[in-house]
Design a protein around this motif. Structure first.
Motif, PDB file in Angstrom:
ATOM      1  N   LYS A   1       0.864  -1.180   0.000  1.00 24.43           N
ATOM      2  CA  LYS A   1       0.000   0.000   0.000  1.00 24.43           C
ATOM      3  C   LYS A   1       0.900   1.230   0.000  1.00 24.43           C
ATOM      4  CE  LYS A   1      -3.909  -1.694   2.693  1.00 24.43           C
ATOM      5  NZ  LYS A   1      -4.726  -1.362   3.899  1.00 24.43           N
ATOM      6  N   PHE A   2       0.504   2.245  -0.758  1.00 20.87           N
ATOM      7  CA  PHE A   2       1.287   3.481  -0.789  1.00 20.87           C
ATOM      8  C   PHE A   2       0.341   4.671  -0.894  1.00 20.87           C
ATOM      9  CE2 PHE A   2       0.880   1.850  -5.071  1.00 20.87           C
ATOM     10  CZ  PHE A   2       0.639   2.951  -5.876  1.00 20.87           C
ATOM     11  N   GLU A   3       0.859   5.837  -0.513  1.00 26.47           N
ATOM     12  CA  GLU A   3       0.038   7.036  -0.535  1.00 26.47           C
ATOM     13  C   GLU A   3       0.236   7.801  -1.838  1.00 26.47           C
ATOM     14  OE1 GLU A   3      -1.346  10.583   2.444  1.00 26.47           O
ATOM     15  OE2 GLU A   3       0.710   9.863   2.656  1.00 26.47           O
ATOM     16  N   LEU A   4      -0.896   8.196  -2.426  1.00 24.91           N
ATOM     17  CA  LEU A   4      -0.925   9.002  -3.644  1.00 24.91           C
ATOM     18  C   LEU A   4      -0.038   8.392  -4.731  1.00 24.91           C
ATOM     19  CD1 LEU A   4      -1.005  12.494  -1.896  1.00 24.91           C
ATOM     20  CD2 LEU A   4      -2.929  11.143  -2.749  1.00 24.91           C
ATOM     21  N   SER A   5       1.034   9.085  -5.184  1.00 30.18           N
ATOM     22  CA  SER A   5       1.905   8.494  -6.203  1.00 30.18           C
ATOM     23  C   SER A   5       3.164   7.895  -5.589  1.00 30.18           C
ATOM     24  CB  SER A   5       2.263   9.531  -7.274  1.00 30.18           C
ATOM     25  OG  SER A   5       2.921  10.633  -6.705  1.00 30.18           O
ATOM     26  N   GLY A   6       3.204   7.804  -4.278  1.00 33.56           N
ATOM     27  CA  GLY A   6       4.315   7.142  -3.596  1.00 33.56           C
ATOM     28  C   GLY A   6       5.581   7.971  -3.558  1.00 33.56           C
ATOM     29  N   THR A   7       6.518   7.487  -2.796  1.00 33.92           N
ATOM     30  CA  THR A   7       7.846   8.094  -2.696  1.00 33.92           C
ATOM     31  C   THR A   7       8.838   7.199  -3.424  1.00 33.92           C
ATOM     32  OG1 THR A   7       8.408   6.884  -0.688  1.00 33.92           O
ATOM     33  CG2 THR A   7       7.287   9.008  -0.390  1.00 33.92           C
ATOM     34  N   ASN A   8      10.055   7.675  -3.592  1.00 34.95           N
ATOM     35  CA  ASN A   8      11.093   6.813  -4.170  1.00 34.95           C
ATOM     36  C   ASN A   8      11.300   5.581  -3.294  1.00 34.95           C
ATOM     37  OD1 ASN A   8      11.561   8.429  -6.403  1.00 34.95           O
ATOM     38  ND2 ASN A   8      13.052   9.687  -5.324  1.00 34.95           N
ATOM     39  N   GLU A   9      11.211   5.759  -1.999  1.00 39.30           N
ATOM     40  CA  GLU A   9      11.338   4.634  -1.074  1.00 39.30           C
ATOM     41  C   GLU A   9      10.211   3.617  -1.297  1.00 39.30           C
ATOM     42  OE1 GLU A   9      11.103   3.938   3.734  1.00 39.30           O
ATOM     43  OE2 GLU A   9      11.936   5.831   2.996  1.00 39.30           O
ATOM     44  N   ASP A  10       8.992   4.112  -1.510  1.00 37.89           N
ATOM     45  CA  ASP A  10       7.860   3.229  -1.801  1.00 37.89           C
ATOM     46  C   ASP A  10       8.108   2.421  -3.075  1.00 37.89           C
ATOM     47  OD1 ASP A  10       6.354   4.140   0.401  1.00 37.89           O
ATOM     48  OD2 ASP A  10       5.380   5.697  -0.804  1.00 37.89           O
ATOM     49  N   VAL A  11       8.591   3.094  -4.104  1.00 36.56           N
ATOM     50  CA  VAL A  11       8.863   2.433  -5.382  1.00 36.56           C
ATOM     51  C   VAL A  11       9.874   1.304  -5.175  1.00 36.56           C
ATOM     52  CG1 VAL A  11       9.903   2.722  -7.673  1.00 36.56           C
ATOM     53  CG2 VAL A  11       8.254   4.401  -6.819  1.00 36.56           C
ATOM     54  N   ASN A  12      10.950   1.603  -4.477  1.00 36.03           N
ATOM     55  CA  ASN A  12      11.977   0.585  -4.233  1.00 36.03           C
ATOM     56  C   ASN A  12      11.457  -0.560  -3.373  1.00 36.03           C
ATOM     57  OD1 ASN A  12      14.035   1.760  -5.785  1.00 36.03           O
ATOM     58  ND2 ASN A  12      14.538   3.164  -4.129  1.00 36.03           N
ATOM     59  N   GLU A  13      10.626  -0.243  -2.382  1.00 35.38           N
ATOM     60  CA  GLU A  13      10.056  -1.294  -1.537  1.00 35.38           C
ATOM     61  C   GLU A  13       9.125  -2.191  -2.353  1.00 35.38           C
ATOM     62  OE1 GLU A  13       7.797  -1.935   2.736  1.00 35.38           O
ATOM     63  OE2 GLU A  13       8.458   0.073   2.163  1.00 35.38           O
ATOM     64  N   PHE A  14       8.294  -1.584  -3.198  1.00 34.87           N
ATOM     65  CA  PHE A  14       7.399  -2.354  -4.062  1.00 34.87           C
ATOM     66  C   PHE A  14       8.201  -3.293  -4.968  1.00 34.87           C
ATOM     67  CE2 PHE A  14       5.352  -2.730  -8.251  1.00 34.87           C
ATOM     68  CZ  PHE A  14       4.172  -3.352  -7.901  1.00 34.87           C
ATOM     69  N   ILE A  15       9.237  -2.767  -5.595  1.00 29.84           N
ATOM     70  CA  ILE A  15      10.080  -3.588  -6.476  1.00 29.84           C
ATOM     71  C   ILE A  15      10.678  -4.745  -5.698  1.00 29.84           C
ATOM     72  CG2 ILE A  15      12.232  -3.606  -7.818  1.00 29.84           C
ATOM     73  CD1 ILE A  15      11.488  -0.658  -8.629  1.00 29.84           C
ATOM     74  N   GLY A  16      11.180  -4.479  -4.507  1.00 26.24           N
ATOM     75  CA  GLY A  16      11.762  -5.533  -3.678  1.00 26.24           C
ATOM     76  C   GLY A  16      10.764  -6.607  -3.308  1.00 26.24           C
ATOM     77  N   ILE A  17       9.545  -6.207  -2.995  1.00 25.00           N
ATOM     78  CA  ILE A  17       8.506  -7.184  -2.650  1.00 25.00           C
ATOM     79  C   ILE A  17       8.180  -8.064  -3.846  1.00 25.00           C
ATOM     80  CG2 ILE A  17       6.047  -7.398  -2.096  1.00 25.00           C
ATOM     81  CD1 ILE A  17       6.440  -4.878  -0.312  1.00 25.00           C
ATOM     82  N   ILE A  18       7.995  -7.466  -5.001  1.00 29.65           N
ATOM     83  CA  ILE A  18       7.657  -8.244  -6.197  1.00 29.65           C
ATOM     84  C   ILE A  18       8.817  -9.171  -6.573  1.00 29.65           C
ATOM     85  CG2 ILE A  18       7.034  -8.123  -8.643  1.00 29.65           C
ATOM     86  CD1 ILE A  18       4.799  -7.257  -6.597  1.00 29.65           C
ATOM     87  N   LYS A  19      10.045  -8.664  -6.520  1.00 33.45           N
ATOM     88  CA  LYS A  19      11.201  -9.502  -6.841  1.00 33.45           C
ATOM     89  C   LYS A  19      11.333 -10.670  -5.881  1.00 33.45           C
ATOM     90  CE  LYS A  19      14.382  -6.390  -9.209  1.00 33.45           C
ATOM     91  NZ  LYS A  19      15.673  -5.685  -9.102  1.00 33.45           N
ATOM     92  N   ALA A  20      11.068 -10.428  -4.600  1.00 32.78           N
ATOM     93  CA  ALA A  20      11.213 -11.475  -3.583  1.00 32.78           C
ATOM     94  C   ALA A  20       9.977 -12.365  -3.503  1.00 32.78           C
ATOM     95  CB  ALA A  20      11.476 -10.836  -2.229  1.00 32.78           C
TER      96      ALA A  20
END
Length: 137
Positions: A101-120
């Motif tokens: 879950k992220f707020e509005l268009s997210g932060t750079n940190e959100d983007v990286n966390e999302f990528i990490g979750i999908i990759k893992a």
């Protein structure tokens, strides 16, 4: 190669997905009534009306849910307990794991966390609170 299907009304989710695509090269595809889903992938959507799943996302899920490995959702923290609730509702109704879950268009940190979750391939609800929205460029 990951496939991400997304729904965006105001552009917030679209900005988030463009940043993900820039960093990963993953295939992103905005959902629309005529979309043909032929690849397994992940859904990213927005939350509308105080915690509801958008009608366009509901229509997409009717035929595409068997192809989806996870769902993530955007929202506004001003909605309190309804923040990004569309993701929870989709996860519960369709049995699709909630990834992020992220707020509005997210932060750079959100983007990286999302990528990490999908990759893992780890899907879980994000409890971290993003205060600074730093990439709505």
């Amino acid at each position: 190669m990951e496939w991400i299907y997304y729904d965006s009304k105001t552009g917030n989710v679209e900005r988030f997905m463009q940043k993900v695509a820039e960093l990963t090269g993953w295939m992103i595809q905005k959902i629309h009534p005529d979309i043909e889903v032929t690849h397994e992938g992940h859904l990213v959507t927005f939350t509308t009306r105080f915690g509801e799943v958008p009608e366009t996302t509901k229509a997409f899920l009717q035929y595409a849910s068997p192809y989806l490995r996870s769902v993530s959702s955007s929202g506004n923290r001003n909605w309190g307990s309804n923040f990004a609730l569309a993701g929870d509702k989709i996860a519960n109704e369709y049995g699709i794991p909630l990834a992020f879950k992220f707020e509005l268009s997210g932060t750079n940190e959100d983007v990286n966390e999302f990528i990490g979750i999908i990759k893992a391939r780890k899907h879980y609800g994000n409890k971290r609170g993003s205060q600074e929205l730093d990439f709505a460029q």
